[in-house]
Design a protein around this motif. Sequence first.
Motif, mmCIF file in Angstrom:
data_model
loop_
_atom_site.group_PDB
_atom_site.id
_atom_site.type_symbol
_atom_site.label_atom_id
_atom_site.label_comp_id
_atom_site.label_asym_id
_atom_site.label_seq_id
_atom_site.Cartn_x
_atom_site.Cartn_y
_atom_site.Cartn_z
ATOM 1 N N TYR A 169 38.289 39.828 40.640
ATOM 2 C CA TYR A 169 39.039 38.634 40.312
ATOM 3 C C TYR A 169 38.180 37.688 39.384
ATOM 4 O O TYR A 169 37.096 37.100 40.313
ATOM 5 C CB TYR A 169 39.789 38.005 40.988
ATOM 6 C CG TYR A 169 40.426 39.225 42.638
ATOM 7 C CD1 TYR A 169 41.826 39.908 41.648
ATOM 8 C CD2 TYR A 169 40.385 40.042 42.850
ATOM 9 C CE1 TYR A 169 42.942 40.685 42.452
ATOM 10 C CE2 TYR A 169 40.864 41.168 43.941
ATOM 11 C CZ TYR A 169 42.103 41.695 43.475
ATOM 12 O OH TYR A 169 42.581 42.104 43.651
ATOM 13 N N LEU A 170 37.729 37.371 38.610
ATOM 14 C CA LEU A 170 37.543 36.715 37.810
ATOM 15 C C LEU A 170 37.953 35.364 37.002
ATOM 16 O O LEU A 170 39.071 35.564 36.531
ATOM 17 C CB LEU A 170 36.709 36.856 36.661
ATOM 18 C CG LEU A 170 35.807 36.188 35.259
ATOM 19 C CD1 LEU A 170 34.858 35.758 36.013
ATOM 20 C CD2 LEU A 170 35.663 37.164 33.885
ATOM 21 N N GLY A 197 33.887 33.506 41.108
ATOM 22 C CA GLY A 197 34.837 32.144 39.800
ATOM 23 C C GLY A 197 35.751 31.916 40.431
ATOM 24 O O GLY A 197 36.671 31.484 39.709
ATOM 25 N N CYS A 198 36.352 32.015 41.567
ATOM 26 C CA CYS A 198 37.904 32.197 42.060
ATOM 27 C C CYS A 198 38.018 30.714 43.170
ATOM 28 O O CYS A 198 36.870 30.512 43.536
ATOM 29 C CB CYS A 198 38.664 32.671 42.938
ATOM 30 S SG CYS A 198 38.479 35.398 41.392
ATOM 31 N N HIS A 199 39.499 30.241 42.287
ATOM 32 C CA HIS A 199 39.601 29.321 43.172
ATOM 33 C C HIS A 199 40.642 29.062 43.584
ATOM 34 O O HIS A 199 41.682 30.233 43.928
ATOM 35 C CB HIS A 199 39.794 27.932 42.085
ATOM 36 C CG HIS A 199 38.744 27.544 41.381
ATOM 37 N ND1 HIS A 199 38.907 26.213 40.760
ATOM 38 C CD2 HIS A 199 36.892 27.052 41.694
ATOM 39 C CE1 HIS A 199 37.421 26.046 39.912
ATOM 40 N NE2 HIS A 199 36.857 26.879 40.710
ATOM 41 N N ASP A 200 40.568 28.925 44.978
ATOM 42 C CA ASP A 200 42.211 28.921 46.010
ATOM 43 C C ASP A 200 42.509 29.612 46.446
ATOM 44 O O ASP A 200 43.612 29.965 45.968
ATOM 45 C CB ASP A 200 43.629 27.925 45.386
ATOM 46 C CG ASP A 200 42.807 26.560 45.007
ATOM 47 O OD1 ASP A 200 41.729 25.924 46.164
ATOM 48 O OD2 ASP A 200 43.208 25.967 44.039
ATOM 49 N N ILE A 215 32.866 42.387 51.570
ATOM 50 C CA ILE A 215 33.779 41.506 50.654
ATOM 51 C C ILE A 215 33.085 40.483 49.804
ATOM 52 O O ILE A 215 31.919 40.102 50.399
ATOM 53 C CB ILE A 215 34.107 40.404 51.715
ATOM 54 C CG1 ILE A 215 34.718 41.262 53.246
ATOM 55 C CG2 ILE A 215 34.414 39.230 51.351
ATOM 56 C CD1 ILE A 215 35.564 41.152 54.455
ATOM 57 N N THR A 216 32.766 40.030 48.776
ATOM 58 C CA THR A 216 31.159 39.610 48.425
ATOM 59 C C THR A 216 32.508 38.935 47.068
ATOM 60 O O THR A 216 33.204 38.270 46.184
ATOM 61 C CB THR A 216 31.421 40.650 47.288
ATOM 62 O OG1 THR A 216 31.054 42.082 47.689
ATOM 63 C CG2 THR A 216 29.975 40.400 46.655
ATOM 64 N N LEU A 217 31.527 38.005 47.298
ATOM 65 C CA LEU A 217 31.855 36.434 45.917
ATOM 66 C C LEU A 217 30.431 36.654 45.089
ATOM 67 O O LEU A 217 29.421 36.611 45.278
ATOM 68 C CB LEU A 217 31.666 35.026 47.224
ATOM 69 C CG LEU A 217 33.152 35.226 48.228
ATOM 70 C CD1 LEU A 217 33.929 36.217 48.553
ATOM 71 C CD2 LEU A 217 33.098 33.330 48.677
ATOM 72 N N LEU A 224 32.143 27.605 39.686
ATOM 73 C CA LEU A 224 32.235 28.569 41.008
ATOM 74 C C LEU A 224 33.350 29.224 41.595
ATOM 75 O O LEU A 224 34.590 28.563 41.212
ATOM 76 C CB LEU A 224 31.857 26.980 41.829
ATOM 77 C CG LEU A 224 30.706 26.190 42.340
ATOM 78 C CD1 LEU A 224 30.679 25.670 40.519
ATOM 79 C CD2 LEU A 224 30.304 25.262 42.999
ATOM 80 N N CYS A 225 32.846 29.454 42.549
ATOM 81 C CA CYS A 225 33.756 30.001 43.603
ATOM 82 C C CYS A 225 34.538 28.946 44.751
ATOM 83 O O CYS A 225 33.091 28.123 45.077
ATOM 84 C CB CYS A 225 33.532 31.090 44.577
ATOM 85 S SG CYS A 225 33.485 32.733 44.023
#
Length: 460
Positions: A169-170, A197-200, A215-217, A224-225
């Motif tokens: 999810y980018l 780089g996802c928000h909310d 689980i990877t950010l 930013l994430c």
Amino acid sequence: MTVLLPLTAGAKDYVITDFGAVSDTAVLSTEAIQRAVDRCSEAGGGRVVVPAGMYKTGTLVLRSHVNLYLEQGATLYGSTRLEDYRPMKTDYVSLRTQTATVQLIFADGVEDVTISGQGTIDGRGRAFKKQTWNDEGITRPHLLRFVQSRDIRIEDVTLRNSGCWMQHYLACDRLQIRGIKVINRNNYNNDALDLDGCHDVVVTGMIADSDDDAITLKSTSPRLCENIRISDCVVSSHCNGVKLGTETNGGFRNISISGIVVKPSNDQREKFFGQWRGTSAISLEIVDGGTMENVSLSDFTVEGTESPFFIRLANRGRGYKLRGGGGTLSGTGNDDTISELIPIDHVGTMRGLHLSRISVRNAGPVGCSITGLPGHPVEDVTLTDITIHHKGGITQADLPKIDEALKDEKEREYPEATMWGNLPAKGFYVRHARHVSFQNVGVATDNPDARPAFVRVDAE
């Protein structure tokens, strides 16, 4: 003003067999399924229903206001022929979008999209052999890829056997992942979940078994994430259970992760990367510039893993753009050394990290580390109510070799919890750090261990 009703409120069903899809893995149903998706979106939204059966497909492109619904007993199988996958190019600029990529299910710039139901999506990723260090998404398909989309829901489905990353999810906003099952250990780069780089974002109730990180950010662009809540998941990984990194061009802010069980996989027959018991339970990294701040991890129960905690500020400095703004990625031996990328010319920052109520059993003897660089410390770290039980067994004779290995800061190297081998502390080795607090932290070993529980170098 147009008001969009929920997909379940009177929305029409578009059953893929009505559009020509056939329950037969010898028949390619891509065009039929895509017709159902397109018709559903053109009509204003609804459910594209995959009934019980086995359907083979190549690349599907999801549209806004569509719920891809897999009934119990339904399986979408990815084709094992690369030519059945459409190369897709987004205009979003990041490390992973320099070229067209292939994936089983793709969406770019959509809104109000759901994948749900009790069925399965199986990418049959073992069919795609690793060819170069940077071929993920090029010759090995992702299973799901959403780019710059919003109001996305992934619920209840089972996802299996991607060619590389399972879910990418980018630059997405308002993403919810709930109650899914992920089995991804049939190829290299088999992450279970990548938020980039996802928000909310809210992730709950995921059960995942992956060869690579679970689980990877990530942050493969300056975005930013941010504002992410992950809870109540059970994960297995040969690499890292929970990882913020390795790509960190933008960074991570306001991250809450809790109620996580990290354990070895029940399947011990095959390993592509990492360690049989896992490399780390928690890895927090800033190595490509970027910022990490206000990150909380709590209520973890960990079984196994070589090095439970790895917190690393370094200066690999990999950029997100190619020189000249185009071209193809070509590695020089490792996937962290891509010669055409414009390097980052500054060290990032890490501050405000909180780890609490974590229990680790049956770990390897490596130890844990919190390390920055000279003049660039990791700052404001608290570790509270933590117990670590590991193998131990490091003797006095081993200590000179350990000290020698640590003379190299390795600031440009790929960050990995085991990068120095066994550490000088059986508990925590802290170097180049400021304002680090340990409260009610205990370390025990199965075998006598000559190392102290804590070692600090250039640290407060």
